[in-house]
Design an enzyme around this catalytic site. Structure first.
Site, PDB file in Angstrom:
ATOM      1  N   LYS A  88      -9.790 104.138 105.597  1.00 56.86           N
ATOM      2  CA  LYS A  88      -9.194 102.794 105.684  1.00 56.86           C
ATOM      3  C   LYS A  88      -8.293 102.691 106.903  1.00 56.86           C
ATOM      4  O   LYS A  88      -7.537 103.603 107.192  1.00 56.86           O
ATOM      5  CB  LYS A  88      -8.376 102.528 104.403  1.00 56.86           C
ATOM      6  CG  LYS A  88      -7.634 101.201 104.391  1.00 56.86           C
ATOM      7  CD  LYS A  88      -6.849 101.016 103.102  1.00 56.86           C
ATOM      8  CE  LYS A  88      -5.422 101.514 103.203  1.00 56.86           C
ATOM      9  NZ  LYS A  88      -4.584 101.155 102.047  1.00 56.86           N
TER      10      LYS A  88
ATOM     11  N   ASP B  93      -8.240 105.698 100.605  1.00 59.76           N
ATOM     12  CA  ASP B  93      -7.741 106.006 101.956  1.00 59.76           C
ATOM     13  C   ASP B  93      -7.450 107.501 102.048  1.00 59.76           C
ATOM     14  O   ASP B  93      -7.433 108.204 101.037  1.00 59.76           O
ATOM     15  CB  ASP B  93      -6.500 105.163 102.319  1.00 59.76           C
ATOM     16  CG  ASP B  93      -5.410 105.229 101.270  1.00 59.76           C
ATOM     17  OD1 ASP B  93      -5.269 106.298 100.638  1.00 59.76           O
ATOM     18  OD2 ASP B  93      -4.704 104.231 101.075  1.00 59.76           O
TER      19      ASP B  93
ATOM     20  N   ASP C  32      -1.839  96.019  95.155  1.00 56.73           N
ATOM     21  CA  ASP C  32      -0.891  94.937  95.448  1.00 56.73           C
ATOM     22  C   ASP C  32      -1.688  93.655  95.749  1.00 56.73           C
ATOM     23  O   ASP C  32      -1.988  92.871  94.857  1.00 56.73           O
ATOM     24  CB  ASP C  32       0.005  95.368  96.611  1.00 56.73           C
ATOM     25  CG  ASP C  32       1.119  94.387  96.898  1.00 56.73           C
ATOM     26  OD1 ASP C  32       1.098  93.274  96.347  1.00 56.73           O
ATOM     27  OD2 ASP C  32       2.023  94.718  97.696  1.00 56.73           O
ATOM     28  N   SER C  33      -2.082  93.446  97.006  1.00 49.88           N
ATOM     29  CA  SER C  33      -2.886  92.252  97.334  1.00 49.88           C
ATOM     30  C   SER C  33      -4.321  92.389  96.822  1.00 49.88           C
ATOM     31  O   SER C  33      -5.044  91.409  96.709  1.00 49.88           O
ATOM     32  CB  SER C  33      -2.922  92.062  98.849  1.00 49.88           C
ATOM     33  OG  SER C  33      -3.669  93.108  99.447  1.00 49.88           O
ATOM     34  N   GLY C  34      -4.732  93.607  96.519  1.00 45.46           N
ATOM     35  CA  GLY C  34      -6.119  93.863  96.086  1.00 45.46           C
ATOM     36  C   GLY C  34      -7.056  94.104  97.268  1.00 45.46           C
ATOM     37  O   GLY C  34      -8.224  94.433  97.074  1.00 45.46           O
ATOM     38  N   GLY C  35      -6.551  93.970  98.495  1.00 45.39           N
ATOM     39  CA  GLY C  35      -7.383  94.128  99.695  1.00 45.39           C
ATOM     40  C   GLY C  35      -7.997  95.520  99.798  1.00 45.39           C
ATOM     41  O   GLY C  35      -9.210  95.669  99.988  1.00 45.39           O
ATOM     42  N   THR C  36      -7.161  96.546  99.655  1.00 46.39           N
ATOM     43  CA  THR C  36      -7.653  97.930  99.754  1.00 46.39           C
ATOM     44  C   THR C  36      -8.759  98.164  98.729  1.00 46.39           C
ATOM     45  O   THR C  36      -9.826  98.701  99.038  1.00 46.39           O
ATOM     46  CB  THR C  36      -6.484  98.915  99.492  1.00 46.39           C
ATOM     47  OG1 THR C  36      -5.475  98.672 100.470  1.00 46.39           O
ATOM     48  CG2 THR C  36      -6.917 100.353  99.545  1.00 46.39           C
TER      49      THR C  36
ATOM     50  N   MET D  99      23.637  82.944  88.666  1.00 43.13           N
ATOM     51  CA  MET D  99      22.600  83.987  88.670  1.00 43.13           C
ATOM     52  C   MET D  99      23.128  85.407  88.870  1.00 43.13           C
ATOM     53  O   MET D  99      22.349  86.353  88.971  1.00 43.13           O
ATOM     54  CB  MET D  99      21.472  83.687  89.682  1.00 43.13           C
ATOM     55  CG  MET D  99      20.675  82.445  89.357  1.00 43.13           C
ATOM     56  SD  MET D  99      20.070  82.439  87.651  1.00 43.13           S
ATOM     57  CE  MET D  99      18.673  83.534  87.780  1.00 43.13           C
ATOM     58  N   GLU D 100      24.457  85.571  88.910  1.00 38.49           N
ATOM     59  CA  GLU D 100      24.975  86.946  88.902  1.00 38.49           C
ATOM     60  C   GLU D 100      24.596  87.595  87.579  1.00 38.49           C
ATOM     61  O   GLU D 100      24.542  86.929  86.544  1.00 38.49           O
ATOM     62  CB  GLU D 100      26.501  86.948  89.037  1.00 38.49           C
ATOM     63  CG  GLU D 100      26.968  86.751  90.459  1.00 38.49           C
ATOM     64  CD  GLU D 100      28.484  86.876  90.582  1.00 38.49           C
ATOM     65  OE1 GLU D 100      29.154  87.169  89.575  1.00 38.49           O
ATOM     66  OE2 GLU D 100      28.985  86.652  91.702  1.00 38.49           O
TER      67      GLU D 100
HETATM   68  C1  R5P Z   1      -1.264 102.461 100.231  1.00 38.20           C
HETATM   69  O1  R5P Z   1      -1.013 103.498 100.823  1.00 38.20           O
HETATM   70  C2  R5P Z   1      -1.244 102.392  98.731  1.00 38.20           C
HETATM   71  O2  R5P Z   1      -1.603 103.619  98.150  1.00 38.20           O
HETATM   72  C3  R5P Z   1      -2.171 101.283  98.218  1.00 38.20           C
HETATM   73  O3  R5P Z   1      -3.498 101.592  98.610  1.00 38.20           O
HETATM   74  C4  R5P Z   1      -1.764  99.948  98.783  1.00 38.20           C
HETATM   75  O4  R5P Z   1      -0.402  99.721  98.566  1.00 38.20           O
HETATM   76  C5  R5P Z   1      -2.578  98.838  98.137  1.00 38.20           C
HETATM   77  O5  R5P Z   1      -2.180  97.628  98.702  1.00 38.20           O
HETATM   78  P1  R5P Z   1      -3.131  96.360  98.732  1.00 38.20           P
HETATM   79  O6  R5P Z   1      -3.637  96.156  97.320  1.00 38.20           O
HETATM   80  O7  R5P Z   1      -2.240  95.248  99.194  1.00 38.20           O
HETATM   81  O8  R5P Z   1      -4.235  96.637  99.699  1.00 38.20           O
END
Ligand code: R5P
Length: 327
Positions: free
Chosen positions: A207, A184, A237-241, A52-53
């Site tokens: 937030k 946020d 990313d996770s969609g949580g925000t 995998m190098e």
């Molecule tokens: C945070 O400061 C970023 O701007 C995004 O709001 C954050 O990375 C989103 O992450 P997640 O989708 O996991 O809540």
């Protein structure tokens, strides 16, 4: 994992030789960028040995040329970063005149400060590695924090998706009773910039994040009742925000919630979380190659930033202004 691109010949670009080299992170985007420039992709191979190098070969002459490597350091972030460093080393040793790392998504950007004692600032470490490998300039898009440009001692151009988003909003949405919302307090500048382009008011979600990957909206600041909301952010990313902000806006009386987010990291169960949410539509760019579930998701749409990057590459090659693209 290997590719072998074909080059039929090189055209001069503004009187100079320009070459586009692709890493493996986002071949579709690199092909789209190259299709807008008067050059086929430089022939190169990025392969893996059995252990995998990473092994890289540049098949075209790059001596004395202006070379742009297109590579997002998205997942697998470490592999994609190593590919970028190794491609840079190969080009440097092949006497390229100038190497620009075009990083549509700059991974590790969220680790830009010490969140507690005995923790790293990995964004700075990554910047050091890129510079040390021999990159002469960096081009990226909607950096998580603009100050990360200062982690480099080489020119760093941070492009913005806002004009692309504004055009898309004007094309697809009724902009009467529209409000641009930052999910946020850290994203207020970004929200204000988009709102100015489409002439709309802004609102802010307050937030709080107790732990990485877990967020909660405490208050909505601004008038969203009876309004169509457009959330704007750099990363989903996770969609949580995103989903928490959408729920808070609907609870505060918003009619519908849309989102425009530059980098669709969409890790873990994010796509499911978004498709089963009340979010009307999420628009992301192709700074990160969309996965099959992302392409199939009913309320996610991908907007290409290939033209924006191609234009920026062309201007860089001709030593022209990039800021005038965003006026
Ligand atoms: C945070 O400061 C970023 O701007 C995004 O709001 C954050 O990375 C989103 O992450 P997640 O989708 O996991 O809540």
């Amino acid at each position: 994992m290997a590719f072998d691109s074909r080059a039929d010949g090189k055209e001069p670009f503004g009187g100079r030789a320009v070459q586009i080299v692709a890493g493996n992170s986002n071949r579709t985007l690199t092909d789209a960028i190259s299709a807008e420039l008067p050059h086929p992709l430089t022939r190169s191979s990025v392969k893996r040995f059995a252990d995998m190098e990473v092994f890289v070969e540049i098949h075209d002459n790059v001596r004395g040329q202006d070379v742009f490597i297109v590579q997002s350091t998205s997942a697998p972030a470490n592999d994609n970063l190593m590919e970028l460093l190794i491609l840079t080393d190969a080009l440097k040793r092949a006497s390229a005149k100038r190497i620009t790392a075009v990083m549509p998504y700059f991974g590790y950007a969220r680790q830009d400060r010490k969140p507690g004692p005995r923790t790293p600032i990995t964004a700075k470490l990554v910047a050091n590695m890129i510079e040390r490998a021999g990159v002469d300039r960096v081009m990226t898009l909607d950096l998580h924090a603009g100050q990360i440009q200062g982690f480099f001692d080489i020119p760093t151009d941070n492009l913005f998706a806002a004009p692309t988003f504004a055009r898309d909003i004007e094309l697809h949405m009724d902009i009467t009773r529209l409000v641009v919302v930052s999910p946020d307090t850290g994203g207020v500048v970004r929200a204000r910039a988009l709102a100015k382009r489409i002439n709309c008011p802004i609102a802010i979600c307050d937030k709080r994040r107790e732990r990485a990957g877990e967020s909660q909206v405490m208050n909505v600041i601004g008038d969203v009742a009876g309004m169509r909301c457009v959330l704007i952010d750099d990363i989903v990313d996770s969609g949580g925000t995103l989903v928490n902000a959408a729920n808070a806006l609907l609870a505060a009386g918003a009619l519908e919630v849309y989102a425009y987010i530059t980098h669709g990291v969409l890790s873990g169960g994010a796509v499911n979380k978004i498709t089963s949410s009340k979010l009307k539509q999420l628009v992301i760019t192709d700074s990160i190659a969309p996965t099959e579930p992302v392409k199939a998701a009913a309320n996610i749409r991908v907007l290409s930033i290939a033209s924006l990057l191609a234009e920026a590459i062309g201007r860089t090659a001709r030593d022209e202004s990039l800021s005038s693209m965003f006026k």
